[in-house]
Design a protein around this motif. Sequence first.
Motif, PDB file in Angstrom:
ATOM      1  N   ALA A  37      38.117  23.669  33.538  1.00  0.00           N
ATOM      2  CA  ALA A  37      38.655  22.366  33.136  1.00  0.00           C
ATOM      3  C   ALA A  37      38.971  21.459  34.312  1.00  0.00           C
ATOM      4  O   ALA A  37      38.884  20.233  34.205  1.00  0.00           O
ATOM      5  N   ALA A  38      39.311  22.040  35.455  1.00  0.00           N
ATOM      6  CA  ALA A  38      39.630  21.230  36.637  1.00  0.00           C
ATOM      7  C   ALA A  38      38.397  20.559  37.225  1.00  0.00           C
ATOM      8  O   ALA A  38      38.518  19.616  38.015  1.00  0.00           O
ATOM      9  N   HIS A  39      37.208  21.028  36.838  1.00  0.00           N
ATOM     10  CA  HIS A  39      35.973  20.523  37.443  1.00  0.00           C
ATOM     11  C   HIS A  39      35.026  19.864  36.446  1.00  0.00           C
ATOM     12  O   HIS A  39      34.149  19.099  36.853  1.00  0.00           O
ATOM     13  N   VAL A  40      35.171  20.179  35.171  1.00  0.00           N
ATOM     14  CA  VAL A  40      34.214  19.703  34.173  1.00  0.00           C
ATOM     15  C   VAL A  40      34.959  18.989  33.047  1.00  0.00           C
ATOM     16  O   VAL A  40      35.743  19.614  32.324  1.00  0.00           O
ATOM     17  N   ASP A  41      34.726  17.692  32.901  1.00  0.00           N
ATOM     18  CA  ASP A  41      35.280  16.959  31.766  1.00  0.00           C
ATOM     19  C   ASP A  41      34.671  17.487  30.475  1.00  0.00           C
ATOM     20  O   ASP A  41      33.487  17.847  30.427  1.00  0.00           O
ATOM     21  N   ASP A  42      35.451  17.503  29.431  1.00  0.00           N
ATOM     22  CA  ASP A  42      34.998  18.070  28.169  1.00  0.00           C
ATOM     23  C   ASP A  42      33.731  17.387  27.660  1.00  0.00           C
ATOM     24  O   ASP A  42      32.859  18.023  27.069  1.00  0.00           O
ATOM     25  N   ARG A 368      30.022  16.564  42.244  1.00  0.00           N
ATOM     26  CA  ARG A 368      30.706  16.505  40.957  1.00  0.00           C
ATOM     27  C   ARG A 368      29.788  16.997  39.837  1.00  0.00           C
ATOM     28  O   ARG A 368      28.584  16.758  39.854  1.00  0.00           O
ATOM     29  N   VAL A 369      30.399  17.667  38.872  1.00  0.00           N
ATOM     30  CA  VAL A 369      29.634  18.173  37.733  1.00  0.00           C
ATOM     31  C   VAL A 369      29.200  17.007  36.845  1.00  0.00           C
ATOM     32  O   VAL A 369      30.008  16.157  36.471  1.00  0.00           O
ATOM     33  N   ARG A 370      27.893  16.973  36.527  1.00  0.00           N
ATOM     34  CA  ARG A 370      27.340  15.965  35.632  1.00  0.00           C
ATOM     35  C   ARG A 370      26.959  16.537  34.272  1.00  0.00           C
ATOM     36  O   ARG A 370      26.797  15.787  33.297  1.00  0.00           O
ATOM     37  N   ALA A 371      26.781  17.847  34.199  1.00  0.00           N
ATOM     38  CA  ALA A 371      26.483  18.503  32.920  1.00  0.00           C
ATOM     39  C   ALA A 371      26.777  19.989  33.082  1.00  0.00           C
ATOM     40  O   ALA A 371      26.686  20.537  34.186  1.00  0.00           O
ATOM     41  N   ALA A 372      27.145  20.638  31.981  1.00  0.00           N
ATOM     42  CA  ALA A 372      27.449  22.072  32.016  1.00  0.00           C
ATOM     43  C   ALA A 372      27.087  22.688  30.672  1.00  0.00           C
ATOM     44  O   ALA A 372      27.146  22.018  29.624  1.00  0.00           O
ATOM     45  N   HIS A 383      31.241  38.796  28.569  1.00  0.00           N
ATOM     46  CA  HIS A 383      30.389  38.384  29.688  1.00  0.00           C
ATOM     47  C   HIS A 383      29.693  37.068  29.353  1.00  0.00           C
ATOM     48  O   HIS A 383      29.377  36.790  28.189  1.00  0.00           O
ATOM     49  N   HIS A 384      29.401  36.290  30.382  1.00  0.00           N
ATOM     50  CA  HIS A 384      28.882  34.949  30.155  1.00  0.00           C
ATOM     51  C   HIS A 384      27.953  34.526  31.288  1.00  0.00           C
ATOM     52  O   HIS A 384      27.947  35.118  32.361  1.00  0.00           O
ATOM     53  N   GLU A 385      27.192  33.494  31.031  1.00  0.00           N
ATOM     54  CA  GLU A 385      26.382  32.811  32.046  1.00  0.00           C
ATOM     55  C   GLU A 385      26.618  31.322  31.829  1.00  0.00           C
ATOM     56  O   GLU A 385      26.500  30.826  30.706  1.00  0.00           O
ATOM     57  N   VAL A 386      26.955  30.613  32.896  1.00  0.00           N
ATOM     58  CA  VAL A 386      27.219  29.183  32.818  1.00  0.00           C
ATOM     59  C   VAL A 386      26.376  28.470  33.874  1.00  0.00           C
ATOM     60  O   VAL A 386      26.300  28.926  35.022  1.00  0.00           O
ATOM     61  N   ALA A 387      25.728  27.397  33.496  1.00  0.00           N
ATOM     62  CA  ALA A 387      24.968  26.584  34.437  1.00  0.00           C
ATOM     63  C   ALA A 387      25.585  25.192  34.507  1.00  0.00           C
ATOM     64  O   ALA A 387      25.982  24.631  33.473  1.00  0.00           O
ATOM     65  N   VAL A 388      25.663  24.669  35.719  1.00  0.00           N
ATOM     66  CA  VAL A 388      26.198  23.317  35.907  1.00  0.00           C
ATOM     67  C   VAL A 388      25.248  22.526  36.796  1.00  0.00           C
ATOM     68  O   VAL A 388      24.630  23.064  37.723  1.00  0.00           O
ATOM     69  N   LEU A 389      25.118  21.242  36.494  1.00  0.00           N
ATOM     70  CA  LEU A 389      24.365  20.310  37.319  1.00  0.00           C
ATOM     71  C   LEU A 389      25.367  19.515  38.143  1.00  0.00           C
ATOM     72  O   LEU A 389      26.276  18.891  37.587  1.00  0.00           O
ATOM     73  N   LEU A 390      25.203  19.523  39.478  1.00  0.00           N
ATOM     74  CA  LEU A 390      26.101  18.830  40.381  1.00  0.00           C
ATOM     75  C   LEU A 390      25.376  17.667  41.046  1.00  0.00           C
ATOM     76  O   LEU A 390      24.191  17.764  41.366  1.00  0.00           O
ATOM     77  N   GLU A 391      26.120  16.587  41.273  1.00  0.00           N
ATOM     78  CA  GLU A 391      25.569  15.394  41.944  1.00  0.00           C
ATOM     79  C   GLU A 391      26.557  14.930  43.014  1.00  0.00           C
ATOM     80  O   GLU A 391      27.761  14.872  42.779  1.00  0.00           O
TER      81      GLU A 391
END
Length: 393
Positions: A37-42, A368-372, A383-391
């Motif tokens: 939550a500190a890095h990715v807006d909902d 900054r995260v643009r999508a997750a 267990h999980h896998e999460v991908a984030v796009l950073l710009e």
Amino acid sequence: MQCDYFDAGVCRSCTFMGLPYAAQLADKDASVRSALAAHVDDALWLQPFSGPESGFRNKAKLVVGGRRGAPALGILADRGAVADLTRCGLYEPVLADAVRALPGVVARSGLTPYDVARRSGELKNILMTASPDHELMVRFVLRSPGQLPRLREALQDLRTTLPRATVVTANLLPEHKAVLEGPEEVVLTEADSLTMRVDDVGLHLRPQSFFQTNTTVATGLYRQVTDWVRAVGATSLWDLYCGVGGFALHALRAGAVRAVRGLEVSPAAVDSANRTAREMGAAPGTAVFEAGDATQDLGPARDANASGEPAGTTPGSPEVLVVNPPRRGIGGDLAARIEHWPDLRHVVYSSCNVTSLSRDLAAMPSLRVRAARLFDMFPQSAHHEVAVLLERV
């Protein structure tokens, strides 16, 4: 999903067993969103990607116990005994059939199961992987090379019983320790790699190379990363911790970029990635995979050379960087190098641990995260896998 092993208390690996899958997915999505939550807006979160809740595993990791002529294949239970798990409902159908046939093959081979308590016997584990083309890799983990002749004699019976067994090997693990495999592999078949064909990219998986456990969800992950790379308009991509080249080669095949470069610590995986690139018909120099440790071989950001590149990098600089590290994440040193990387505008980070991902994101504040998105590789568990796009901002 219902499981007799879980209901009987034999295996508790599936911690979410009994919870409706829609609820599992919602809870897992909420959990990873909270952790980041500190890095990715909902508003930046995409809907989670999922596949079937059962019959999804392309790998089986079976401990061998019992006695010669009457083996048991499953997991370690009390006092070193092995509890049968040959009818686990998580395996893909072709793998499930193969696992159920294995005890007969082992019994007929005359191999003696390893007794953990007594530290005696020879056959410790059997590791299997199923490909999208329904072919199999079967690996027998032995205590010593003394049983290789017996295993070679059993090879014909194995391939008659499991005609889809394309790759068969013996892995040698002489030490008594809690690991699944040793460093030495003896290939017993003509083929030494299993072709994992994902979206028409034939990735070559060698015995000790990494590949995601859930092929359906791995396909979704490759597609998502390729879409993100295409959307940012990059022409060149570097893939760190590239394994057999899945992210880079899918982006190249789809025309999302014109050139890719991969870095991976396993020389065997690097050979596999370069082999796939050749088979794809990649033009010389457009797909280059090299053996190296991403945390060391890129050089520290503070030692940037006169051209502005981090010391130790190969020539040139990518427009987009993909990282897919182990659970520990990329760590502070590599995060600092990426944070200060000249001209690097976009990063895609695929993570199996939101704790280390959150820590790494905090160390790269200019990205900054643009999508997750959550990719549910492991239904029935946390267990999980999460991908984030950073710009870069």
